[in-house]
Scaffold this motif. Sequence first.
Motif, PDB file in Angstrom:
ATOM      1  N   LEU A  93       0.831  -1.212   0.000  1.00  0.00           N
ATOM      2  CA  LEU A  93       0.000   0.000   0.000  1.00  0.00           C
ATOM      3  C   LEU A  93       0.864   1.259   0.000  1.00  0.00           C
ATOM      4  O   LEU A  93       0.642   2.181  -0.788  1.00  0.00           O
ATOM      5  CB  LEU A  93      -0.951   0.002   1.201  1.00  0.00           C
ATOM      6  N   LYS A  94       1.865   1.294   0.883  1.00  0.00           N
ATOM      7  CA  LYS A  94       2.694   2.497   0.936  1.00  0.00           C
ATOM      8  C   LYS A  94       3.510   2.668  -0.342  1.00  0.00           C
ATOM      9  O   LYS A  94       3.752   3.791  -0.795  1.00  0.00           O
ATOM     10  CB  LYS A  94       3.582   2.485   2.184  1.00  0.00           C
ATOM     11  N   GLY A  95       3.906   1.555  -0.940  1.00  0.00           N
ATOM     12  CA  GLY A  95       4.625   1.610  -2.215  1.00  0.00           C
ATOM     13  C   GLY A  95       3.748   2.254  -3.279  1.00  0.00           C
ATOM     14  O   GLY A  95       4.172   3.157  -4.009  1.00  0.00           O
ATOM     15  N   LEU A  96       2.521   1.777  -3.339  1.00  0.00           N
ATOM     16  CA  LEU A  96       1.566   2.303  -4.322  1.00  0.00           C
ATOM     17  C   LEU A  96       1.265   3.785  -4.068  1.00  0.00           C
ATOM     18  O   LEU A  96       1.189   4.588  -4.989  1.00  0.00           O
ATOM     19  CB  LEU A  96       0.299   1.464  -4.201  1.00  0.00           C
ATOM     20  N   MET A  97       1.126   4.149  -2.794  1.00  0.00           N
ATOM     21  CA  MET A  97       0.818   5.546  -2.477  1.00  0.00           C
ATOM     22  C   MET A  97       1.976   6.461  -2.839  1.00  0.00           C
ATOM     23  O   MET A  97       1.789   7.585  -3.294  1.00  0.00           O
ATOM     24  CB  MET A  97       0.487   5.676  -0.984  1.00  0.00           C
ATOM     25  N   LYS A  98       3.196   5.951  -2.648  1.00  0.00           N
ATOM     26  CA  LYS A  98       4.369   6.746  -2.980  1.00  0.00           C
ATOM     27  C   LYS A  98       4.443   6.953  -4.495  1.00  0.00           C
ATOM     28  O   LYS A  98       4.667   8.062  -4.980  1.00  0.00           O
ATOM     29  CB  LYS A  98       5.623   6.026  -2.468  1.00  0.00           C
ATOM     30  N   GLU A  99       4.238   5.849  -5.214  1.00  0.00           N
ATOM     31  CA  GLU A  99       4.268   5.882  -6.668  1.00  0.00           C
ATOM     32  C   GLU A  99       3.270   6.904  -7.225  1.00  0.00           C
ATOM     33  O   GLU A  99       3.561   7.630  -8.168  1.00  0.00           O
ATOM     34  CB  GLU A  99       3.857   4.491  -7.140  1.00  0.00           C
ATOM     35  N   ARG A 100       2.091   6.936  -6.644  1.00  0.00           N
ATOM     36  CA  ARG A 100       1.040   7.819  -7.154  1.00  0.00           C
ATOM     37  C   ARG A 100       0.942   9.136  -6.382  1.00  0.00           C
ATOM     38  O   ARG A 100      -0.005   9.903  -6.597  1.00  0.00           O
ATOM     39  CB  ARG A 100      -0.315   7.114  -7.065  1.00  0.00           C
ATOM     40  N   ALA A 101       1.878   9.345  -5.463  1.00  0.00           N
ATOM     41  CA  ALA A 101       1.872  10.563  -4.634  1.00  0.00           C
ATOM     42  C   ALA A 101       0.517  10.798  -3.965  1.00  0.00           C
ATOM     43  O   ALA A 101      -0.054  11.878  -4.057  1.00  0.00           O
ATOM     44  CB  ALA A 101       2.295  11.779  -5.463  1.00  0.00           C
ATOM     45  N   LEU A 102       0.012   9.770  -3.318  1.00  0.00           N
ATOM     46  CA  LEU A 102      -1.273   9.859  -2.615  1.00  0.00           C
ATOM     47  C   LEU A 102      -1.045   9.853  -1.108  1.00  0.00           C
ATOM     48  O   LEU A 102      -0.164   9.161  -0.621  1.00  0.00           O
ATOM     49  CB  LEU A 102      -2.155   8.654  -2.956  1.00  0.00           C
ATOM     50  N   GLY A 103      -1.876  10.611  -0.381  1.00  0.00           N
ATOM     51  CA  GLY A 103      -1.822  10.571   1.073  1.00  0.00           C
ATOM     52  C   GLY A 103      -2.966   9.736   1.615  1.00  0.00           C
ATOM     53  O   GLY A 103      -3.885   9.383   0.875  1.00  0.00           O
ATOM     54  N   PHE A 104      -2.914   9.428   2.912  1.00  0.00           N
ATOM     55  CA  PHE A 104      -3.991   8.647   3.515  1.00  0.00           C
ATOM     56  C   PHE A 104      -5.326   9.402   3.481  1.00  0.00           C
ATOM     57  O   PHE A 104      -6.378   8.803   3.606  1.00  0.00           O
ATOM     58  CB  PHE A 104      -3.647   8.264   4.958  1.00  0.00           C
TER      59      PHE A 104
END
Length: 484
Positions: free
Chosen positions: A359-370
Motif C-alpha cells: 500500500l505504501k509503495g503504491l501511495m508513494k508511486e502515485r503521490a497519494l496521502g492517507f
Amino acid sequence: MKYLPTIGLEVHAELRTNTKMFCGCQNNPDEKEPNKNTCPVCLGHPGVLPTINKKAVELIIKIGFAVDGEINKQFKFDRKNYFYPDLPKGYQISQFDKPIVKGGSVDIADRLGESKIVELNRVHLEEDAAKLVHSGSDSTLIDFNRGGVPLMELVTEPVIHSAKEAVAFAKELQLILRYLGVSDADLERGQMRVDANISLSADEKLGIRTEIKNLNSFRAIEGAINYEIERQAEVLDSGKKIKQETLGWDDIKNKTISQRSKEEAHDYRYFPEPDLPPMDQSGFDLTALKLEVPELPQVKRLRFKRQFKLFEEQINIIVEDRQEANYFEEAVSELEADASEEATGKKIQLLFNYLNSDLKGLMKERALGFDVIKITSENFADLAEMVFKNEINSRVAKDLLAKMADTGVDPRTIVENEGLGQISGEEALQEIAGRIIENNPAAVTDYKKGKLNALQFLVGKAMAELKGRGNPGVLKSLFEKLLK
Ligand code: ADP
Ligand code: MG
Ligand code: ZN
C-alpha cells in the motif's frame, strides 16, 4: 573521551495558521510568488500597529500541554533588537522573561532504546524573519512571504549528552508537533530549524559553549554536534580555552564555521513590546485546548504494543505518521470479530505487511496521502481477510490493491467481476494440469527420475497459464497424483 559533552537545543518551528503573527496576511509556506503575502506591518514599515494572532498563542498553549509544561498565568511579548537585512524594522517581536510555557519534558526512550527524558526550559512565540535568497555571487533578494509568520521557539535544558540523543529528541519533537497539527515541521523546507549549544566538561561544572545555528536536517544535527565535540576536545587537549561563539554548519565541507562572537541577552536590549498588551491565561479556554491534544506518539506506541502484539519496530513505523496509525487501527477494527486470537494475530501481521510494503509503495508511486486514498480501511481489512482465507494469493492481492486504488470498489466485488478468485477445486485444475503434462515431456521424465525441481517447474507453468490464480498447494498434489 575524558570530557562529558553537554548539549542544549533551541528548536524553531513555523506554526500552521491561516494568517501571520501580527497582521492579516496569509501564512502560506507554499506560496511561490515572492512578496505576495505582505502588508506594511510584516514589511516592517514605521508607525504601523501589530495585532496578536490568538490562534498562534493557542497553538503554543497546546504544545505546552503536550510536553507537560506549565502555562504561565501571565505572558507578554518583548522586542529583541538586532539589525539584519531580513528584519527591516530593526527588532523581532519575541518573548523574553514571560514566555507562554515554562518547563516541560519530552521522553525519548522509544527512539533511543534506553530511558531518557529531556527537560525543557520554555516554549515561546515569536515572528519569523523574511527569507534571504542569494542569487549569483553579488546580489541577494528578500522574500517577505515568510516575514512575520508565527514561530515557536522551544528551549531544552542542557541535559543532552550525545549527537544520537539530540537527533532522537529532534525526531520525537517533530512527530509531536505533527500529531498536534501545529506545524508541518519539515526540516528540509525550513519549517523546523535547530540550533545546538555544545560544551565539554571534565568535572561537574558546565564548560564554555558554542552555538551552531540553523541546522536543517537530522544528518546536519548529528554531523555538526559530533564535529563540534571533536573540535572542542582538541582545543581543550592543547591547553587552550573554548571561545564562546556562534557557528554555522557547512554541509558540504562537513565542518563548523565561525559566524560571530556570541551575543549576550543584554546585547539585544530586550524591552516589553509597547504596541501589544500583556496577556493573561484567563483570556484563553485552556480546558478546550487541552481536549484538542490528541493521543501522542509515546502513548500510542504503548497502546498499540498491548493491543496488536506486533514487533516494536513495526509499531514504531506505523506510529511515525498519525494518519497511517489511524488507518491501521481502523483496519484492525474491521477484521472479523469472531476469529480466534491466533487468527486475528496473523491477520494483523498481514495488515501490517500489506500496509507497509504494497500500500505504501503504491501511495508513494502515485503521490497519494492517507487523506485521499480511495481504499477505505474497511476494504483494506477485507483484502487481508481474503488473503488469510486463501481466497486470493499474494500475487493477485497486489493487482487487486492497485484496482481498489483506481476505483474505490471493495475487493470482493472486483474479484467476482473479474474472476480473480483463487482456483482451488481439483476438477477445475485438472484440464490445465493434463495439458501441461502433455506439452512438457522433458520435465515429466525428469520428475520420474526423481528430480523434484521438475514438479515446481510444472506448477509454475500452470500458475502462469492461470495468471496466478491457481492454488499452488492443490496444483502440486494434483501433479503428484497424475504422474504416479
Ligand atoms: P541564550 O540566551 O544565549 O540563547 P540560554 O541560556 O537561553 O542562552 O540557553 C540556550 C541554550 O543553550 C539552552 O538550550 C541551554 O540548555 C543551552 N546551554 C546553556 N549553557 C550551556 C552549556 N554550558 N553547554 C551546553 N548547552 C548550554
Ligand atoms: Mg537563544
Ligand atoms: Zn502582513
